[in-house]
Design an enzyme around this catalytic site. Structure first.
Site, short mmCIF file in Angstrom:
data_model
loop_
_atom_site.label_atom_id
_atom_site.label_comp_id
_atom_site.label_asym_id
_atom_site.label_seq_id
_atom_site.Cartn_x
_atom_site.Cartn_y
_atom_site.Cartn_z
N LYS A 96 -52.02 -51.52 8.89
CA LYS A 96 -52.32 -52.52 7.86
C LYS A 96 -51.89 -53.87 8.40
CE LYS A 96 -53.42 -54.02 3.76
NZ LYS A 96 -54.35 -54.93 4.49
N LYS A 132 -52.84 -55.61 13.53
CA LYS A 132 -53.32 -57.01 13.42
C LYS A 132 -54.57 -57.13 14.27
CE LYS A 132 -51.96 -60.91 11.52
NZ LYS A 132 -51.12 -61.12 10.32
N ASP A 172 -55.77 -63.77 7.39
CA ASP A 172 -54.66 -64.46 8.05
C ASP A 172 -55.22 -65.85 8.38
OD1 ASP A 172 -51.82 -63.79 9.31
OD2 ASP A 172 -52.84 -65.00 10.81
N THR A 215 -48.40 -64.33 -0.98
CA THR A 215 -47.54 -64.65 0.18
C THR A 215 -46.68 -65.88 -0.10
OG1 THR A 215 -49.30 -63.79 1.58
CG2 THR A 215 -47.51 -65.01 2.67
P1 NDP Z 1 -54.71 -70.66 6.60
O1 NDP Z 1 -55.78 -70.54 7.62
O2 NDP Z 1 -55.05 -70.60 5.17
O3 NDP Z 1 -53.86 -71.99 6.86
C1 NDP Z 1 -53.25 -72.22 8.07
C2 NDP Z 1 -52.58 -73.57 8.01
O4 NDP Z 1 -51.74 -73.74 9.15
C3 NDP Z 1 -53.58 -74.74 8.04
O5 NDP Z 1 -53.04 -75.81 7.37
C4 NDP Z 1 -53.67 -75.01 9.55
O6 NDP Z 1 -54.09 -76.32 9.87
C5 NDP Z 1 -52.24 -74.80 9.97
N1 NDP Z 1 -52.20 -74.41 11.38
C6 NDP Z 1 -52.76 -73.30 11.92
N2 NDP Z 1 -52.55 -73.27 13.24
C7 NDP Z 1 -51.86 -74.39 13.53
C8 NDP Z 1 -51.34 -74.94 14.72
N3 NDP Z 1 -51.51 -74.30 15.90
N4 NDP Z 1 -50.66 -76.11 14.64
C9 NDP Z 1 -50.48 -76.74 13.45
N5 NDP Z 1 -50.97 -76.27 12.29
C10 NDP Z 1 -51.63 -75.12 12.33
O7 NDP Z 1 -53.66 -69.50 6.99
P2 NDP Z 1 -52.54 -68.84 6.08
O8 NDP Z 1 -51.98 -69.83 5.15
O9 NDP Z 1 -53.06 -67.56 5.57
O10 NDP Z 1 -51.45 -68.46 7.19
C11 NDP Z 1 -50.38 -69.32 7.54
C12 NDP Z 1 -49.27 -68.52 8.18
O11 NDP Z 1 -48.81 -67.52 7.26
C13 NDP Z 1 -49.65 -67.74 9.44
O12 NDP Z 1 -48.54 -67.71 10.31
C14 NDP Z 1 -49.93 -66.34 8.91
O13 NDP Z 1 -49.77 -65.38 9.93
C15 NDP Z 1 -48.85 -66.23 7.87
N6 NDP Z 1 -49.07 -65.23 6.83
C16 NDP Z 1 -50.19 -65.22 6.06
C17 NDP Z 1 -50.35 -64.28 5.07
C18 NDP Z 1 -51.51 -64.30 4.13
O14 NDP Z 1 -51.50 -63.51 3.18
N7 NDP Z 1 -52.50 -65.15 4.30
C19 NDP Z 1 -49.34 -63.22 4.86
C20 NDP Z 1 -48.15 -63.37 5.66
C21 NDP Z 1 -48.05 -64.33 6.61
P3 NDP Z 1 -55.59 -76.55 10.43
O15 NDP Z 1 -56.48 -76.30 9.26
O16 NDP Z 1 -55.60 -77.92 10.94
O17 NDP Z 1 -55.78 -75.52 11.52
O1 2IT Z 2 -49.13 -61.47 8.13
C1 2IT Z 2 -49.46 -60.84 7.10
O2 2IT Z 2 -48.66 -60.14 6.49
C2 2IT Z 2 -50.83 -61.00 6.61
N1 2IT Z 2 -51.59 -61.77 7.17
C3 2IT Z 2 -51.30 -60.21 5.42
C4 2IT Z 2 -51.61 -58.80 5.82
C5 2IT Z 2 -52.24 -57.96 4.76
O3 2IT Z 2 -52.67 -56.86 5.13
O4 2IT Z 2 -52.34 -58.35 3.60
#
Ligand code: NDP
Ligand code: 2IT
Length: 453
Positions: A96, A132, A172, A215
């Site tokens: 997952k 992943k 993600d 999250t």
């Molecule tokens: P989104 O795509 O919704 O948003 C990502 C954000 O981070 C955007 O603002 C993006 O800016 C910025 N970003 C991405 N890469 C970079 C970079 N290299 N340098 C600077 N800014 C960056 O993703 P999420 O919000 O879903 O994910 C954010 C983080 O949370 C990740 O690390 C992900 O693994 C983690 N996460 C997400 C979960 C989920 O449920 N979605 C669960 C657990 C963890 P820009 O648009 O300019 O690229």
């Molecule tokens: O990093 C993470 O935990 C996620 N991007 C969410 C994974 C999931 O299966 O909901």
């Protein structure tokens, strides 16, 4: 004859092997190192884990599938991308974990994320293994039809490796509701089966209430648990947040609801600083900007005067009580951690996966700042994904309130596990150690039960 195989290696020898076997995979090596140090202390006198080579096995993915993804852009150019699914460990449940679309995606990044996911999913208490996937596809600037064609092509290969009892991907970075919809539609078309093979689906077709918020909200609940453990609260505190995607905007929303003031958000172009606070109305404006207009965070400053845009900069120099890195890996380094500490930061909660460098983590550790690593703090997302799987399997859906309560309880449970294994006895909790050991133990004990497989 006595075996010459060294069963009980020490930490430096173990890491030497990891580096040799995964040459050049810096993110993966970093993630393993961060976990292994704590695990070595924990298993020091537990010979059964050494004998069964449990850590060595968890740090070797069950499999890494890599494939070509071919698609046609709007100008009829044939484009070729690389796709992957890393299935790290399924000892306690089906693989997952999310799918990431970003130009920086490579095997090292996905292996680190799948490794971290294994411990995170274990911490939730739900039966989920770690995986992943993703691609180096860049969704930025692409039309909806281009994204659709890419997603369909990606799923045309991925579908044979996943299933509701095998491996259940989700979103993600770069993969949100739109992308999940295109991928789910293609899976259904190919297999002729409606089943809970992806989570983060739309509410109309089997998605769960609370999943979009889970999250970010969860990361703030964890922060709240840490503060309450010390008799404190979020109310009246200032918060600096990076990112402006799913996790960052929902973290901002929950901080605001709990009486905190959010000063910054960012994207890859820089950060915005709003000393008046980014309130709910402003957060809704940003959600629309990012999810519908697909614009840049700098546009905020044209709309809300009094705020400033800091091009190419990260927000960690802004004075704050709370810091929530919610963008990406290694976005907070040693110097930035030092600056946060000298500005008096009280607590750090990682919405992103591994956003703090190893050196940065040491700074927080030495300063005894309350510091929640991603695998604990951001586990609310995958936890509600687990609840989405349960609802799909039962062909029912629970309401928003019930899921909200379940998320709050799940985060509380994770906090308790971290305290159980991370309490330092001097009033300080080492949340990194607590999360690593609690996450490891359940997976390791399941693996012991299976014998050598
Ligand atoms: P989104 O795509 O919704 O948003 C990502 C954000 O981070 C955007 O603002 C993006 O800016 C910025 N970003 C991405 N890469 C970079 C970079 N290299 N340098 C600077 N800014 C960056 O993703 P999420 O919000 O879903 O994910 C954010 C983080 O949370 C990740 O690390 C992900 O693994 C983690 N996460 C997400 C979960 C989920 O449920 N979605 C669960 C657990 C963890 P820009 O648009 O300019 O690229
Ligand atoms: O990093 C993470 O935990 C996620 N991007 C969410 C994974 C999931 O299966 O909901």
């Amino acid at each position: 004859m006595a075996s010459i195989y060294e069963r009980h290696v020490d930490f430096p020898t173990f890491m030497e092997g990891v580096k040799k076997r995964n040459a050049g995979q810096t993110e993966f090596i970093q993630a393993v190192q961060e976990v292994a140090q704590d695990i070595f202390d924990f298993i020091e006198d537990k010979e059964e884990y050494h004998e069964a080579q449990i850590l060595r096995r968890i740090a070797e993915p069950d499999r890494v599938v890599s494939f070509r993804v071919c698609w046609e852009d709007d100008n009829h150019n044939v484009r070729v991308q690389r796709g992957w699914r890393v299935q790290n460990n399924n000892a306690i449940g089906p693989y997952k974990g999310g799918i990431r679309f970003h130009p920086s995606v490579n095997e090292s990044v996905l292996k680190f994320l799948a490794f971290e996911q294994t411990f995170k999913n274990s911490l939730t208490g739900l039966p989920m293994g770690g995986g992943k996937g993703g691609s180096n596809f860049n969704p930025k600037g692409k039309s909806d039809s281009e994204v659709m064609r890419f997603c369909q092509s990606f799923m045309t290969e991925l579908y044979r490796h996943i299933g509701p009892d095998t491996d259940v991907p989700a979103g993600d970075i770069g993969v949100g509701g739109r992308e999940i919809g295109y991928m789910f539609g293609q899976y259904k078309r190919i297999t002729n089966r409606w089943e809970g093979v992806l989570t983060g689906k739309g509410i109309e077709y089997g998605g769960s209430q609370m999943r979009p918020e889970a999250t970010g909200y969860g990361a703030v609940y964890f922060l709240q648990n840490m503060l309450e453990h010390k008799g404190d609260s979020v109310d009246g505190k200032t918060a600096v947040i990076s990112g402006s995607g799913n996790v960052a905007t929902h973290a901002a929303e929950k901080i605001t609801q709990l009486g905190g003031k959010v000063l910054t958000l960012s994207d890859s172009g820089g950060f915005i600083h709003d000393p008046d606070g980014i309130d709910q109305e402003k957060i809704d404006w940003i959600k629309h900007l990012k999810n519908v207009k697909r614009g840049r965070i700098s546009e905020y400053c044209d709309h809300y005067t009094g705020s400033t845009f800091h091009e190419g900069k990260r927000p960690w120099s802004v004075d704050c009580d709370l810091a929530l890195p919610c963008a990406t890996q290694n976005e907070l380094n040693e110097d930035e951690a030092k600056e946060l500490v000298s500005n008096g930061v009280k607590a750090v909660s990682e919405g992103a996966n591994m956003p703090t460098t190893l050196e940065g983590v040491h700074v927080f550790h030495d300063a005894k700042v309350m510091y929640a690593p991603g695998k604990a703090a951001n586990a609310g997302g995958v936890a509600v994904s687990g609840l989405e799987m349960s609802q799909n399997a039962e062909r029912i859906s629970w309401n928003h309130e019930r899921l909200g309560d379940m998320l709050t309880e799940l985060m509380q449970g994770i906090h308790e596990k971290c305290v159980e294994y991370g309490d330092q006895g001097d009033g300080h909790v080492d949340y990194v150690k607590g999360a690593n050991i609690a996450g490891f133990k359940k997976v390791a004990d399941a693996m012991l039960a299976f014998g050598v497989v």
